[in-house]
Design a protein around this motif. Structure first.
Motif, mmCIF file in Angstrom:
data_model
loop_
_atom_site.group_PDB
_atom_site.id
_atom_site.type_symbol
_atom_site.label_atom_id
_atom_site.label_comp_id
_atom_site.label_asym_id
_atom_site.label_seq_id
_atom_site.Cartn_x
_atom_site.Cartn_y
_atom_site.Cartn_z
ATOM 1 N N ALA A 76 0.926 -1.245 -0.032
ATOM 2 C CA ALA A 76 -0.040 -0.112 -0.083
ATOM 3 C C ALA A 76 0.999 1.147 0.153
ATOM 4 O O ALA A 76 1.870 1.382 0.530
ATOM 5 N N GLU A 77 0.467 2.515 -0.713
ATOM 6 C CA GLU A 77 1.180 3.457 -0.910
ATOM 7 C C GLU A 77 0.139 4.979 -0.774
ATOM 8 O O GLU A 77 -0.353 5.148 -1.563
ATOM 9 N N ASP A 79 -3.086 6.093 -0.319
ATOM 10 C CA ASP A 79 -4.513 5.710 -0.519
ATOM 11 C C ASP A 79 -4.410 4.690 -1.635
ATOM 12 O O ASP A 79 -5.465 4.151 -2.189
ATOM 13 N N ASP A 80 -3.209 4.354 -2.271
ATOM 14 C CA ASP A 80 -3.245 3.438 -3.267
ATOM 15 C C ASP A 80 -2.648 2.126 -2.886
ATOM 16 O O ASP A 80 -1.994 2.007 -1.999
ATOM 17 N N LEU A 81 -3.080 1.138 -3.942
ATOM 18 C CA LEU A 81 -2.402 -0.211 -3.633
ATOM 19 C C LEU A 81 -1.820 -0.431 -4.862
ATOM 20 O O LEU A 81 -2.264 -0.274 -5.888
ATOM 21 N N VAL A 82 -0.720 -1.138 -4.807
ATOM 22 C CA VAL A 82 0.139 -1.496 -5.969
ATOM 23 C C VAL A 82 0.321 -3.074 -6.263
ATOM 24 O O VAL A 82 0.303 -3.871 -5.026
ATOM 25 N N SER A 93 -0.869 0.805 -10.075
ATOM 26 C CA SER A 93 -1.330 1.258 -8.859
ATOM 27 C C SER A 93 -2.840 1.703 -8.892
ATOM 28 O O SER A 93 -3.287 2.191 -9.645
ATOM 29 N N LEU A 94 -3.748 1.181 -8.116
ATOM 30 C CA LEU A 94 -5.141 1.355 -7.809
ATOM 31 C C LEU A 94 -5.463 2.149 -6.455
ATOM 32 O O LEU A 94 -5.069 1.927 -5.696
ATOM 33 N N PRO A 95 -6.566 3.124 -6.770
ATOM 34 C CA PRO A 95 -7.175 3.481 -5.269
ATOM 35 C C PRO A 95 -7.715 2.373 -4.742
ATOM 36 O O PRO A 95 -8.404 1.322 -5.068
ATOM 37 N N ALA A 96 -7.603 2.415 -3.426
ATOM 38 C CA ALA A 96 -7.981 1.448 -2.336
ATOM 39 C C ALA A 96 -9.662 1.411 -2.347
ATOM 40 O O ALA A 96 -10.087 0.175 -2.309
ATOM 41 N N ASP A 97 -10.177 2.278 -2.510
ATOM 42 C CA ASP A 97 -11.769 2.438 -2.506
ATOM 43 C C ASP A 97 -12.343 1.406 -3.755
ATOM 44 O O ASP A 97 -13.466 0.984 -3.533
#
Length: 187
Positions: A76-77, A79-82, A93-97
């Motif tokens: 996690a970076e 609010d983003d997830l890699v 990289s995608l938004p966690a929501d």
């Protein structure tokens, strides 16, 4: 693939008004006057909007098939997830929501499936069940009947679940990711 308005089913992915929509609920209605129609509740997979639409049997709508690719969760970076594509090692990289509540169950190295539409990721599917450790469990109330014998517990990821009374703090359990329910004790 074009389908008739009355053939729409929950779970279908539709292209409607230049958007991609997932069908949540359908209800077939046959009024006393006029033709039958299908009342469809849908959620936009791009921006999260919800809508209700009536489709008559003469209406046709485009059913979309999504491509599925396997990725591995790296870290996690903010609010983003890699994630990393396990075929060509490309990172995305995608938004966690985009994952919603299921994001709490992500674990380092976990393999997930990304549903892609026109090479654009629109949803992330985690495994149905994951292993987690209980960090806090309430004490059993003496004399409690078997019918209501589940007690609250908190997992190592901060999620609260109900577990049987014999489960104690430090126990590894299997949890249903999307229902947030206890399945069984881990081996």
């Amino acid at each position: 693939m074009k389908i008739s308005g009355v053939d729409i089913r929950p779970g279908n992915i539709l292209e409607y008004e230049k958007g991609i929509w997932k069908v949540a609920k359908t209800q077939h209605t046959q009024p006393g006057k006029g033709g039958a129609f299908m009342q469809v509740e849908m959620k936009n997979l791009i921006d999260g909007r919800k809508t209700n639409v009536r489709f008559r049997s003469a209406d046709t709508v485009e059913r979309v098939r999504l491509d599925t690719k396997d990725f591995q969760f790296l870290y996690a970076e903010g609010d983003d997830l890699v994630f990393m594509d396990i075929e060509n090692y490309d990172q995305i990289s995608l938004p966690a929501d985009l994952l919603g509540d299921a994001a709490a169950f992500l674990q380092d190295g976990m393999q997930v499936s990304l549903e892609m539409w026109e090479d654009r990721p629109i949803s992330v599917q985690l495994p149905e069940q994951v292993e987690a450790t209980i960090v806090e469990a309430d004490a059993v109330v003496k004399g409690q009947t078997a019918s209501s014998s589940f007690k609250p517990a908190i997992l190592d990821n901060g999620v609260r679940v109900m577990v049987p009374p014999h489960i104690e703090s430090g126990t590894r359990i299997i949890v249903d990711v999307y229902e947030k329910t206890y399945v069984k004790k881990a081996d």
